[in-house]
Design an enzyme around this catalytic site. Structure first.
Site, PDB file in Angstrom:
ATOM      1  N   ASP A 130      -7.079 -34.251   1.054  1.00 26.41           N
ATOM      2  CA  ASP A 130      -7.237 -35.315   0.048  1.00 26.41           C
ATOM      3  C   ASP A 130      -6.327 -36.492   0.374  1.00 26.41           C
ATOM      4  OD1 ASP A 130      -8.957 -33.711  -1.379  1.00 26.41           O
ATOM      5  OD2 ASP A 130      -7.534 -33.232  -2.977  1.00 26.41           O
ATOM      6  N   MET A 131      -6.731 -37.681  -0.094  1.00 25.35           N
ATOM      7  CA  MET A 131      -5.867 -38.849   0.087  1.00 25.35           C
ATOM      8  C   MET A 131      -5.200 -39.188  -1.235  1.00 25.35           C
ATOM      9  SD  MET A 131      -4.525 -40.875   2.143  1.00 25.35           S
ATOM     10  CE  MET A 131      -5.446 -40.862   3.664  1.00 25.35           C
ATOM     11  N   ARG A 180     -14.328 -37.826   4.493  1.00 27.71           N
ATOM     12  CA  ARG A 180     -14.906 -37.946   3.144  1.00 27.71           C
ATOM     13  C   ARG A 180     -14.603 -39.369   2.673  1.00 27.71           C
ATOM     14  NH1 ARG A 180     -11.431 -35.128  -1.139  1.00 27.71           N
ATOM     15  NH2 ARG A 180     -12.384 -33.190  -0.418  1.00 27.71           N
TER      16      ARG A 180
HETATM   17  C1  LIG Z   1     -15.674 -34.993  -4.048  1.00 30.37           C
HETATM   18  C2  LIG Z   1     -14.694 -36.071  -4.391  1.00 30.37           C
HETATM   19  C3  LIG Z   1     -13.441 -36.055  -3.819  1.00 30.37           C
HETATM   20  C4  LIG Z   1     -12.524 -37.067  -4.110  1.00 30.37           C
HETATM   21  N1  LIG Z   1     -11.319 -37.097  -3.456  1.00 30.37           N
HETATM   22  C5  LIG Z   1     -10.478 -38.129  -3.662  1.00 30.37           C
HETATM   23  C6  LIG Z   1      -9.289 -38.286  -2.901  1.00 30.37           C
HETATM   24  O1  LIG Z   1      -8.965 -37.463  -2.026  1.00 30.37           O
HETATM   25  N2  LIG Z   1      -8.491 -39.348  -3.170  1.00 30.37           N
HETATM   26  C7  LIG Z   1      -8.817 -40.284  -4.119  1.00 30.37           C
HETATM   27  O2  LIG Z   1      -8.075 -41.251  -4.296  1.00 30.37           O
HETATM   28  N3  LIG Z   1      -9.921 -40.142  -4.871  1.00 30.37           N
HETATM   29  C8  LIG Z   1     -10.763 -39.104  -4.666  1.00 30.37           C
HETATM   30  N4  LIG Z   1     -11.904 -39.002  -5.410  1.00 30.37           N
HETATM   31  C9  LIG Z   1     -12.085 -39.847  -6.634  1.00 30.37           C
HETATM   32  C10 LIG Z   1     -12.729 -41.184  -6.299  1.00 30.37           C
HETATM   33  O3  LIG Z   1     -11.845 -41.972  -5.555  1.00 30.37           O
HETATM   34  C11 LIG Z   1     -13.133 -41.926  -7.578  1.00 30.37           C
HETATM   35  O4  LIG Z   1     -12.007 -42.167  -8.365  1.00 30.37           O
HETATM   36  C12 LIG Z   1     -14.149 -41.194  -8.428  1.00 30.37           C
HETATM   37  O5  LIG Z   1     -15.071 -40.502  -7.647  1.00 30.37           O
HETATM   38  C13 LIG Z   1     -14.957 -42.178  -9.307  1.00 30.37           C
HETATM   39  O6  LIG Z   1     -15.627 -43.087  -8.489  1.00 30.37           O
HETATM   40  P1  LIG Z   1     -17.215 -43.131  -8.272  1.00 30.37           P
HETATM   41  O7  LIG Z   1     -17.448 -43.246  -6.802  1.00 30.37           O
HETATM   42  O8  LIG Z   1     -17.865 -42.011  -8.910  1.00 30.37           O
HETATM   43  O9  LIG Z   1     -17.658 -44.528  -8.856  1.00 30.37           O
HETATM   44  P2  LIG Z   1     -17.422 -45.240 -10.275  1.00 30.37           P
HETATM   45  O10 LIG Z   1     -17.879 -46.650 -10.078  1.00 30.37           O
HETATM   46  O11 LIG Z   1     -16.034 -45.028 -10.759  1.00 30.37           O
HETATM   47  O12 LIG Z   1     -18.402 -44.486 -11.236  1.00 30.37           O
HETATM   48  C14 LIG Z   1     -19.813 -44.514 -11.066  1.00 30.37           C
HETATM   49  C15 LIG Z   1     -20.425 -43.679 -12.180  1.00 30.37           C
HETATM   50  O13 LIG Z   1     -20.038 -42.309 -12.017  1.00 30.37           O
HETATM   51  C16 LIG Z   1     -19.769 -41.700 -13.274  1.00 30.37           C
HETATM   52  N5  LIG Z   1     -18.331 -41.330 -13.312  1.00 30.37           N
HETATM   53  C17 LIG Z   1     -17.372 -41.651 -12.406  1.00 30.37           C
HETATM   54  N6  LIG Z   1     -16.184 -41.084 -12.731  1.00 30.37           N
HETATM   55  C18 LIG Z   1     -16.398 -40.422 -13.891  1.00 30.37           C
HETATM   56  C19 LIG Z   1     -15.566 -39.625 -14.729  1.00 30.37           C
HETATM   57  N7  LIG Z   1     -14.269 -39.421 -14.457  1.00 30.37           N
HETATM   58  N8  LIG Z   1     -16.114 -39.088 -15.830  1.00 30.37           N
HETATM   59  C20 LIG Z   1     -17.437 -39.263 -16.146  1.00 30.37           C
HETATM   60  N9  LIG Z   1     -18.285 -39.997 -15.374  1.00 30.37           N
HETATM   61  C21 LIG Z   1     -17.775 -40.562 -14.257  1.00 30.37           C
HETATM   62  C22 LIG Z   1     -20.133 -42.724 -14.322  1.00 30.37           C
HETATM   63  O14 LIG Z   1     -21.490 -42.522 -14.640  1.00 30.37           O
HETATM   64  C23 LIG Z   1     -19.934 -44.045 -13.576  1.00 30.37           C
HETATM   65  O15 LIG Z   1     -20.691 -45.088 -14.116  1.00 30.37           O
HETATM   66  C24 LIG Z   1     -12.857 -38.051  -5.074  1.00 30.37           C
HETATM   67  C25 LIG Z   1     -14.130 -38.068  -5.644  1.00 30.37           C
HETATM   68  C26 LIG Z   1     -15.058 -37.120  -5.296  1.00 30.37           C
HETATM   69  C27 LIG Z   1     -16.427 -37.189  -5.886  1.00 30.37           C
END
Ligand SMILES: Cc1cc2nc3c(=O)[nH]c(=O)nc-3n(C[C@H](O)[C@H](O)[C@H](O)COP(=O)(O)OP(=O)(O)OC[C@H]3O[C@@H](n4cnc5c(N)ncnc54)[C@H](O)[C@@H]3O)c2cc1C
Length: 302
Positions: A130-131, A180
């Site tokens: 993870d980052m 990722r």
């Molecule tokens: C498998 C995975 C691994 C990850 N690993 C890391 C990592 O190592 N380091 C890091 O900094 N971040 C990590 N993240 C988190 C990532 O950076 C985002 O903060 C998170 O995924 C929300 O961004 P989004 O791409 O879904 O887009 P967004 O624009 O935030 O959301 C798009 C849509 O997704 C849905 N959504 C998003 N988040 C939520 C929530 N919390 N609750 C309910 N609905 C939501 C909503 O419908 C929203 O409109 C990871 C995410 C995933 C999916």
């Protein structure tokens, strides 16, 4: 504003102690966390397998303060990898380097990750690194690249909100390190990261295409429907086979989209956290979507 507020709260130790020890903690966490024990998490992984969804296990915890704690975290992951192998589960592990000693000794941290990667390789699994916040990006990528040179079952994570990420992806693609791609979940200053969602999304799309074109088995980690649509379109247009990459999402978020991805014939892996140190993870999920606070309130008063 709300995002900054929840990310600020995610670093408050007093609130953390209170919430993690609260008898209501299961009510706080049930939506995003599989449970407190490895057994709870493996049960979830088993259910997901029946739905043709793969998993990656996160034993919750970060920023340990002693080398003993770091070694104990690594041991917990070794245990998870052993159980994954025993049950032949389609499951990897996701580890934060500050959980296995990065703040204390880079050498000890590297050794811990090497132990995990060796175990993952022997069992046909993978270690995803993870980052964390940008204070750790260089060191995290350095450890990831070194371990990946020895164990190809290692995946690095890149955050689309950082200005530097295009260069990092170019380097990781050249080294054939699987990546990722996520948007990024920490509170970063404007000197290192895009502040607006529009810029982050635009950068995400560019980086995603660079990974789909030249990456080694990349993971597209997002719940963003527009970006997912673009990924489907791009993969079809470029004739990129569905087994050349995977989608990743977080446990408990957008089950409708999860189903759609699987039904379209693509690979999907869910990030499944478990353990008692859930507070920072949980607060980052609230920061992403303040509407989750309403969900939480409803559960608490039910
Ligand atoms: C498998 C995975 C691994 C990850 N690993 C890391 C990592 O190592 N380091 C890091 O900094 N971040 C990590 N993240 C988190 C990532 O950076 C985002 O903060 C998170 O995924 C929300 O961004 P989004 O791409 O879904 O887009 P967004 O624009 O935030 O959301 C798009 C849509 O997704 C849905 N959504 C998003 N988040 C939520 C929530 N919390 N609750 C309910 N609905 C939501 C909503 O419908 C929203 O409109 C990871 C995410 C995933 C999916």
């Amino acid at each position: 504003m709300m995002r900054h507020f929840f990310l600020f709260l995610s670093g408050r130790p007093g609130l953390r102690r209170w919430m993690e020890r609260s008898p209501l903690s299961r009510k706080f966490t049930r939506r995003f966390v599989a449970g407190e024990t490895l057994e709870d998490a493996l049960a979830v992984v088993g259910h997901l397998q029946q739905e043709r969804i793969w998993a990656t296990l996160d034993h919750l915890g970060e920023n340990v303060t002693t080398l003993q704690e770091a070694a104990a975290s690594a041991d917990a992951y070794l245990d998870a990898l052993a159980r994954i192998e025993d049950r032949s589960l389609p499951c990897t592990v996701s580890v934060k380097l500050t959980q296995v000693g990065l703040d204390l000794s880079e050498k000890a941290c590297l050794e811990n990750v090497r132990r995990l990667a060796a175990k993952a390789k022997a069992g046909g699994s993978r270690v995803e690194i993870d980052m964390e916040s940008s204070a750790y990006t260089d060191r995290t990528l350095d450890v990831a690249a070194r371990v990946a040179a020895e164990f190809t079952c290692t995946r690095a994570v890149i955050q689309a909100y950082l200005f530097r990420s295009a260069d990092d992806i170019e380097r990781l693609n050249r080294l054939a390190v699987p990546v990722r791609l996520c948007k990024g979940a920490y509170d970063e200053p404007p000197s290192v990261a895009f502040a607006s969602k529009r810029d982050v999304d635009r950068n995400y799309l560019e980086l995603m295409k660079a990974l789909l074109d030249g990456g080694a088995y990349p993971a597209i980690a997002t719940h963003d429907e527009r970006i997912l649509g673009e990924a489907f379109r791009y993969a079809r247009e470029r004739k990129i086979a569905p087994d050349r990459f995977e989608f990743q999402m977080l446990y408990g978020i957008r089950r409708d989209l999860q189903r759609r991805i699987v039904d379209l014939g693509y690979r999907l892996r869910l990030y499944v956290p478990y353990g008692t140190a859930w507070y920072p993870y949980f607060m980052r999920r609230l920061a992403e979507r303040p509407a989750n606070v309403l969900f939480l309130a409803r559960n608490l008063f039910r």
